[in-house]
Enzyme design. Structure first.
Site, PDB file in Angstrom:
ATOM      1  N   CYS A 187       7.329  57.414  86.733  1.00  0.00           N
ATOM      2  CA  CYS A 187       7.028  57.674  85.292  1.00  0.00           C
ATOM      3  C   CYS A 187       6.269  59.057  85.541  1.00  0.00           C
ATOM      4  CB  CYS A 187       6.030  56.614  84.934  1.00  0.00           C
ATOM      5  SG  CYS A 187       4.519  56.407  85.811  1.00  0.00           S
ATOM      6  N   ASP A 221       2.962  59.172  86.481  1.00  0.00           N
ATOM      7  CA  ASP A 221       1.598  59.155  86.514  1.00  0.00           C
ATOM      8  C   ASP A 221       1.019  59.579  87.645  1.00  0.00           C
ATOM      9  OD1 ASP A 221       1.964  58.440  83.812  1.00  0.00           O
ATOM     10  OD2 ASP A 221       1.726  56.419  84.270  1.00  0.00           O
ATOM     11  N   CYS A 242      -0.675  54.895  82.687  1.00  0.00           N
ATOM     12  CA  CYS A 242      -0.761  53.807  81.655  1.00  0.00           C
ATOM     13  C   CYS A 242      -1.791  52.910  81.937  1.00  0.00           C
ATOM     14  CB  CYS A 242       0.539  53.009  81.878  1.00  0.00           C
ATOM     15  SG  CYS A 242       0.714  52.272  83.389  1.00  0.00           S
ATOM     16  N   CYS A 260       3.400  50.025  88.667  1.00  0.00           N
ATOM     17  CA  CYS A 260       2.172  50.849  88.358  1.00  0.00           C
ATOM     18  C   CYS A 260       0.989  50.489  89.664  1.00  0.00           C
ATOM     19  CB  CYS A 260       1.486  50.434  87.315  1.00  0.00           C
ATOM     20  SG  CYS A 260       2.791  50.505  85.768  1.00  0.00           S
TER      21      CYS A 260
HETATM   22 FE1  FES Z   1       3.073  54.975  85.158  1.00  0.00          FE
HETATM   23 FE2  FES Z   1       2.404  52.745  84.883  1.00  0.00          FE
HETATM   24  S1  FES Z   1       3.774  53.688  83.610  1.00  0.00           S
HETATM   25  S2  FES Z   1       2.018  54.039  86.512  1.00  0.00           S
END
Ligand code: FES
Length: 124
Positions: A35, A37, A60, A104
């Site tokens: 994602c 992140d 998230c 995640c």
């Molecule tokens: Fe990116 Fe959870 S959607 S770490």
């Protein structure tokens, strides 16, 4: 956030140990390839134990919650104990994650392991 456990919601809404650390003894930043992140972990180590873990996460709710949960739980652990903490144990610790959010928990586990590895490199 109906799909998240009460523990996830609590840590997301009341994150523990978030923020910068001055001159950490070990640190690492990881990015989740799924994602994009990102999580940075900073460690204070005393006598072979984690005295403090602080973190900065852009991600998230599950990423924030796993960062917060991990920071609270590894305090006082030996480095060996922390190195044995798996992403599965983190996901279980926060009361489980929806299937599409399981990845995640990888951020917190990998950033913690990276910060310990950085500490070990710095101290030889
Ligand atoms: Fe990116 Fe959870 S959607 S770490």
């Amino acid at each position: 956030m109906a799909a998240y456990s009460e523990t996830v919601v609590d840590h997301f809404e009341n994150p523990r140990n978030a923020g910068e650390m001055d001159s950490p003894d070990g640190e690492a930043t990881v990015r989740n390839p799924v994602c994009g992140d990102r999580m940075q972990v900073m460690l204070r180590i005393n006598d072979g134990r984690i005295a403090k873990l602080q973190w900065l996460t852009r991600g998230c709710p599950a990423a924030i919650a796993t960062s917060s949960w991990t920071s609270e739980h590894v305090e006082g652990w030996t480095l060996a104990e922390a190195e044995a903490l798996t992403r599965e144990a983190i996901a279980e610790g926060i009361g489980g994650l929806p299937r599409d959010k399981l990845h995640c928990s990888v951020l917190a586990a990998d950033a913690l392991q990276g910060a310990i590895a950085d500490y070990r490199t710095r101290t030889g």
